[in-house]
Design a protein around this motif. Structure first.
Motif, PDB file in Angstrom:
ATOM      1  N   TYR A 113       0.866  -1.180   0.000  1.00  0.00           N
ATOM      2  CA  TYR A 113       0.000   0.000   0.000  1.00  0.00           C
ATOM      3  C   TYR A 113       0.904   1.233   0.000  1.00  0.00           C
ATOM      4  CZ  TYR A 113      -3.807   3.057   1.715  1.00  0.00           C
ATOM      5  OH  TYR A 113      -4.749   4.044   1.870  1.00  0.00           O
ATOM      6  N   THR A 114       0.338   2.353  -0.443  1.00  0.00           N
ATOM      7  CA  THR A 114       1.121   3.591  -0.477  1.00  0.00           C
ATOM      8  C   THR A 114       1.191   4.202   0.920  1.00  0.00           C
ATOM      9  OG1 THR A 114      -0.935   4.640  -1.216  1.00  0.00           O
ATOM     10  CG2 THR A 114       0.732   4.172  -2.906  1.00  0.00           C
ATOM     11  N   GLY A 115       1.910   3.529   1.809  1.00  0.00           N
ATOM     12  CA  GLY A 115       2.011   3.929   3.207  1.00  0.00           C
ATOM     13  C   GLY A 115       2.873   5.163   3.402  1.00  0.00           C
ATOM     14  N   ALA A 116       2.952   5.619   4.659  1.00  0.00           N
ATOM     15  CA  ALA A 116       3.516   6.944   4.947  1.00  0.00           C
ATOM     16  C   ALA A 116       5.034   6.984   5.000  1.00  0.00           C
ATOM     17  CB  ALA A 116       2.947   7.453   6.278  1.00  0.00           C
ATOM     18  N   LEU A 117       5.669   5.854   5.326  1.00  0.00           N
ATOM     19  CA  LEU A 117       7.125   5.883   5.507  1.00  0.00           C
ATOM     20  C   LEU A 117       7.795   5.016   4.454  1.00  0.00           C
ATOM     21  CD1 LEU A 117       9.485   6.861   7.346  1.00  0.00           C
ATOM     22  CD2 LEU A 117       9.211   4.739   8.637  1.00  0.00           C
ATOM     23  N   ASP A 118       8.757   5.608   3.771  1.00  0.00           N
ATOM     24  CA  ASP A 118       9.520   4.849   2.776  1.00  0.00           C
ATOM     25  C   ASP A 118      10.906   4.567   3.345  1.00  0.00           C
ATOM     26  OD1 ASP A 118      10.312   3.646   0.432  1.00  0.00           O
ATOM     27  OD2 ASP A 118      10.272   5.467  -0.796  1.00  0.00           O
ATOM     28  N   SER A 119      11.387   3.358   3.162  1.00  0.00           N
ATOM     29  CA  SER A 119      12.802   3.097   3.425  1.00  0.00           C
ATOM     30  C   SER A 119      13.396   2.738   2.071  1.00  0.00           C
ATOM     31  CB  SER A 119      12.958   1.983   4.462  1.00  0.00           C
ATOM     32  OG  SER A 119      13.219   0.766   3.886  1.00  0.00           O
ATOM     33  N   GLU A 120      14.162   3.678   1.562  1.00  0.00           N
ATOM     34  CA  GLU A 120      14.684   3.551   0.192  1.00  0.00           C
ATOM     35  C   GLU A 120      16.115   3.037   0.271  1.00  0.00           C
ATOM     36  OE1 GLU A 120      14.213   7.163  -2.031  1.00  0.00           O
ATOM     37  OE2 GLU A 120      14.991   6.268  -3.881  1.00  0.00           O
ATOM     38  N   SER A 121      16.367   1.884  -0.337  1.00  0.00           N
ATOM     39  CA  SER A 121      17.675   1.236  -0.200  1.00  0.00           C
ATOM     40  C   SER A 121      18.649   1.644  -1.289  1.00  0.00           C
ATOM     41  CB  SER A 121      17.500  -0.283  -0.275  1.00  0.00           C
ATOM     42  OG  SER A 121      16.955  -0.744   0.919  1.00  0.00           O
ATOM     43  N   PHE A 122      19.856   1.985  -0.845  1.00  0.00           N
ATOM     44  CA  PHE A 122      20.994   2.135  -1.750  1.00  0.00           C
ATOM     45  C   PHE A 122      22.026   1.096  -1.328  1.00  0.00           C
ATOM     46  CE2 PHE A 122      18.818   6.211  -1.873  1.00  0.00           C
ATOM     47  CZ  PHE A 122      18.742   6.443  -3.240  1.00  0.00           C
ATOM     48  N   ALA A 123      23.187   1.078  -1.980  1.00  0.00           N
ATOM     49  CA  ALA A 123      24.145  -0.003  -1.752  1.00  0.00           C
ATOM     50  C   ALA A 123      24.491  -0.170  -0.276  1.00  0.00           C
ATOM     51  CB  ALA A 123      25.402   0.252  -2.577  1.00  0.00           C
ATOM     52  N   ALA A 124      24.724   0.930   0.441  1.00  0.00           N
ATOM     53  CA  ALA A 124      25.214   0.778   1.815  1.00  0.00           C
ATOM     54  C   ALA A 124      24.408   1.582   2.830  1.00  0.00           C
ATOM     55  CB  ALA A 124      26.683   1.186   1.894  1.00  0.00           C
ATOM     56  N   THR A 125      23.238   2.052   2.432  1.00  0.00           N
ATOM     57  CA  THR A 125      22.415   2.758   3.421  1.00  0.00           C
ATOM     58  C   THR A 125      20.958   2.719   2.991  1.00  0.00           C
ATOM     59  OG1 THR A 125      22.233   4.778   4.752  1.00  0.00           O
ATOM     60  CG2 THR A 125      22.622   5.081   2.393  1.00  0.00           C
ATOM     61  N   ARG A 126      20.086   2.837   3.979  1.00  0.00           N
ATOM     62  CA  ARG A 126      18.662   2.967   3.701  1.00  0.00           C
ATOM     63  C   ARG A 126      18.244   4.356   4.132  1.00  0.00           C
ATOM     64  NH1 ARG A 126      16.283  -0.782   7.604  1.00  0.00           N
ATOM     65  NH2 ARG A 126      18.298  -0.497   8.579  1.00  0.00           N
ATOM     66  N   VAL A 127      17.497   5.051   3.269  1.00  0.00           N
ATOM     67  CA  VAL A 127      17.097   6.418   3.583  1.00  0.00           C
ATOM     68  C   VAL A 127      15.605   6.437   3.891  1.00  0.00           C
ATOM     69  CG1 VAL A 127      17.103   8.809   2.834  1.00  0.00           C
ATOM     70  CG2 VAL A 127      18.854   7.250   1.961  1.00  0.00           C
ATOM     71  N   LYS A 175      18.517   3.232 -13.000  1.00  0.00           N
ATOM     72  CA  LYS A 175      18.260   3.824 -11.681  1.00  0.00           C
ATOM     73  C   LYS A 175      19.431   4.718 -11.270  1.00  0.00           C
ATOM     74  CE  LYS A 175      15.092   0.445  -9.955  1.00  0.00           C
ATOM     75  NZ  LYS A 175      14.920  -0.825  -9.293  1.00  0.00           N
ATOM     76  N   VAL A 176      19.237   5.385 -10.155  1.00  0.00           N
ATOM     77  CA  VAL A 176      20.294   6.259  -9.651  1.00  0.00           C
ATOM     78  C   VAL A 176      20.938   5.601  -8.435  1.00  0.00           C
ATOM     79  CG1 VAL A 176      20.781   8.516  -8.631  1.00  0.00           C
ATOM     80  CG2 VAL A 176      19.187   8.331 -10.547  1.00  0.00           C
ATOM     81  N   ASP A 177      22.272   5.497  -8.461  1.00  0.00           N
ATOM     82  CA  ASP A 177      23.011   4.916  -7.335  1.00  0.00           C
ATOM     83  C   ASP A 177      23.525   6.028  -6.420  1.00  0.00           C
ATOM     84  OD1 ASP A 177      22.700   2.435  -8.554  1.00  0.00           O
ATOM     85  OD2 ASP A 177      24.606   2.594  -9.634  1.00  0.00           O
ATOM     86  N   LEU A 178      23.774   5.645  -5.158  1.00  0.00           N
ATOM     87  CA  LEU A 178      24.376   6.574  -4.199  1.00  0.00           C
ATOM     88  C   LEU A 178      25.680   5.931  -3.730  1.00  0.00           C
ATOM     89  CD1 LEU A 178      24.269   9.089  -2.342  1.00  0.00           C
ATOM     90  CD2 LEU A 178      22.873   7.748  -0.757  1.00  0.00           C
ATOM     91  N   SER A 179      26.779   6.676  -3.816  1.00  0.00           N
ATOM     92  CA  SER A 179      28.113   6.068  -3.597  1.00  0.00           C
ATOM     93  C   SER A 179      28.476   5.874  -2.120  1.00  0.00           C
ATOM     94  CB  SER A 179      29.183   6.942  -4.266  1.00  0.00           C
ATOM     95  OG  SER A 179      29.305   8.170  -3.564  1.00  0.00           O
ATOM     96  N   TRP A 180      27.592   6.212  -1.194  1.00  0.00           N
ATOM     97  CA  TRP A 180      27.910   6.087   0.243  1.00  0.00           C
ATOM     98  C   TRP A 180      28.382   4.657   0.572  1.00  0.00           C
ATOM     99  CZ3 TRP A 180      28.477   9.713   3.882  1.00  0.00           C
ATOM    100  CH2 TRP A 180      28.564   9.291   5.207  1.00  0.00           C
ATOM    101  N   LYS A 181      29.512   4.566   1.305  1.00  0.00           N
ATOM    102  CA  LYS A 181      30.037   3.250   1.717  1.00  0.00           C
ATOM    103  C   LYS A 181      29.847   3.086   3.221  1.00  0.00           C
ATOM    104  CE  LYS A 181      34.089   3.580  -1.302  1.00  0.00           C
ATOM    105  NZ  LYS A 181      34.060   5.032  -1.298  1.00  0.00           N
ATOM    106  N   ALA A 182      29.722   1.836   3.641  1.00  0.00           N
ATOM    107  CA  ALA A 182      29.500   1.569   5.061  1.00  0.00           C
ATOM    108  C   ALA A 182      30.603   2.192   5.910  1.00  0.00           C
ATOM    109  CB  ALA A 182      29.418   0.070   5.298  1.00  0.00           C
TER     110      ALA A 182
END
Ligand code: FAD
Length: 493
Positions: free
Chosen positions: A81-95, A383-390
């Motif tokens: 469902y189109t819920g209120a909170l998104d956790s958007e995953s990139f290679a080494a972090t979730r936003v 897609k668009v990647d984010l270069s953030w590393k752990a």
């Protein structure tokens, strides 16, 4: 149309109010829904104890920031469902980001913190700080409906026991603490505690939305903009493309979805001016894609760079202090160790509103992490990647560890290692405060104008270069107020 705004969070809401007040017909395009219709339980939002589809954006399982308990996964199955909170995953972090009319204001903790002036000046040296601190921060605080807790009530109410014990342990170890303003109506909260009104902050409602008490943007800036009669909002519409139109202005393509995420239709409109307010991640993703796909090919190379996580890292302590079965979901206090040049830390004393005693002291630490990352378009995946590393989170852990090691040592307590994974102390793989990606005076001019494209503007958290030292929405709002005032006076008259 004269003005189109992509996104309805802080930047978008300020832009909408100031444009409509200037008499300009304005259209907001927002990918999330308008949160106005109650579900079968009579509530618009679900709480944190019984999450359902309303909690998360198009997922079949929750992805809670505190994803484990006693080392076991704590996530639950939900309907898509189109819920209120998104956790958007990139290679080494979730936003984590809010989705809906009101953006992050729907899901955040409401902490309304004006940054320390010296740090603001360090982070955004091209901005006149006299003007910010005399005009735009006060204007933002008023527009957002910021209020302060009654400190006498704080000292006695059950629901801030968790904050009082964390304060005591911090003070005992030599750290200063400070009250933090909020946009949650503290008078309403008092009535909740007295059982005079329906509970929200005291009913484990925060990150999936609040049913009462919170002055989210749909109740403040966006309501005021709508009252002008000049605002239109298209909810459940995602902008997918912005390109120069042959006859002037910009062609904006969007996809309308239903609440299960299925495409309903695709639309194309033309706008004289487009304001990017899709948040640090949303705006950066769109602009980086448009540049790579040749639709806005002259955007500067700085677009997509300068992204940071505001030094976010989460941690919890375990001890014998009773933190309370009833906890207000709205934080009201922080540990302020920002003056420590060895590693500045401003740590929000966060609730753990489990509805039962857990002896957990939870913190969201904001640190001065110098690491930055960049967004790039991946032509293989589209897609668009984010270069953030752990490893880039390590300076945040080091700084926070100095504070919480000292608190643990003085209090005779230990870290909890069962909440962020199995034997994992630090919540270091997610972020609540994405900032940057389209930095003011680097990727844009000093007011958010995108160079080479008359009528394209950035107005959201992507303007702030990766760090602001406190929870960011007051700064995002105040900067948007400053920039919109200039843009309306010089570009739109
Ligand atoms: P957002 O508020 O993220 O708004 C962007 C909007 O654009 C969203 O509504 C999104 O759905 C929409 N959008 C994105 N892409 C598109 C597209 N392509 N087409 C159409 N629409 C699009 N900050 C604080 O200061 N205090 C706090 O207590 C606090 N607590 C937080 C707690 C949580 C759980 C989270 C997730 C965040 C918290 N924050 C807090 C951070 C704060 O909410 C954000 O910094 C703020 O919302 C960012 O504002 P913005 O205007 O940049 O973007």
């Amino acid at each position: 149309m004269p003005a189109l705004i992509i996104g309805s969070g802080y930047g978008g809401a300020v832009a909408a109010l100031r444009l409509t007040q200037a008499g300009i017909d304005t259209h907001i395009v927002e990918m999330g829904q308008s949160w106005t219709t109650p579900g079968s339980d009579g509530k618009i939002f679900c709480n944190m104890l019984n999450p359902d589809g309303r909690s998360f954006w198009l997922r079949t399982q929750t992805d809670q920031p505190v994803g484990y308990f006693l080392g076991s996964p704590a996530n639950k199955s939900i309907s898509k469902y189109t819920g209120a909170l998104d956790s958007e995953s990139f290679a080494a972090t979730r936003v984590y980001q809010g989705r809906g009319v009101g953006g992050g204001s729907l899901v955040n903790g409401g902490m309304a913190v004006t940054p320390k002036r010296a740090y603001f000046e360090e982070v955004l040296p091209s901005v006149n700080s006299n003007e910010m601190y005399s005009t735009y921060f006060p204007r933002a605080n008023t527009g957002l409906g910021v209020n302060n807790i009654d400190q006498a009530w704080f000292e006695t109410t059950d629901c801030y026991q968790y904050a009082r014990v964390s304060r005591k342990r911090a003070n005992d170890a030599g750290f200063a603490t400070t009250f933090v303003p909020n946009v949650y109506d503290f008078d309403y909260m008092k009535q909740e505690a007295a059982n005079q009104v329906p509970r929200s902050a005291l009913a484990s409602e925060v990150i999936y939305g609040n049913n009462y008490g919170k002055k989210s943007l749909d109740k403040t800036y966006l309501a005021a903009a709508a009252a002008t009669g000049k605002l239109t909002i298209s909810a459940l519409h995602t902008v997918t493309s912005v390109a120069s139109a042959s006859g002037g202005g910009y062609t904006v393509e969007m996809v309308q979805i239903d609440t299960s995420g299925n495409t309903v239709t695709q639309k194309t409109v033309t706008a004289d001016r487009v304001f990017f307010a899709a948040g640090s991640v949303g705006t950066s993703k769109l602009l980086v894609s448009m540049r790579a796909q040749g639709k806005l090919s002259n955007l500067p190379s700085a677009v997509g760079t300068g992204w940071g996580n505001n030094g976010n890292v989460m941690v919890a302590r375990a001890g014998l202090d009773l933190t309370g079965a009833l906890q207000s979901g709205m934080p009201a206090m922080g540990i302020d160790n920002w003056a420590d040049t060895n590693g500045p830390v401003f740590a929000e004393i966060a609730p753990f509103p489990a509805g039962t005693e857990t002896w957990i002291n939870l913190y969201l630490a904001i640190t001065k992490n110098p690491n930055r990352a960049a967004f790039s378009f991946n032509s293989t995946t589209g897609k668009v990647d984010l270069s953030w590393k752990a490893s880039q989170t390590q300076p945040s852990i080091d700084a926070a560890k100095r504070v919480f090691d000292a608190i643990n040592s003085k209090a005779g307590t230990v870290y909890r290692s069962d909440l962020f994974g199995v034997n994992k102390t630090w919540g270091d793989d997610f972020v609540y405060h994405p900032l940057g990606g389209c930095v003011l005076n680097q990727a844009t001019d000093n007011y958010g104008r995108l160079p080479g494209y008359d009528g394209l503007y950035v107005v959201d958290g992507s303007l702030i270069p990766g760090s602001i030292g406190v929870n960011p929405f007051v700064t995002i709002t105040a900067l948007a107020e400053r920039n919109m005032e200039k843009i309306i006076a010089t570009d739109l008259q």
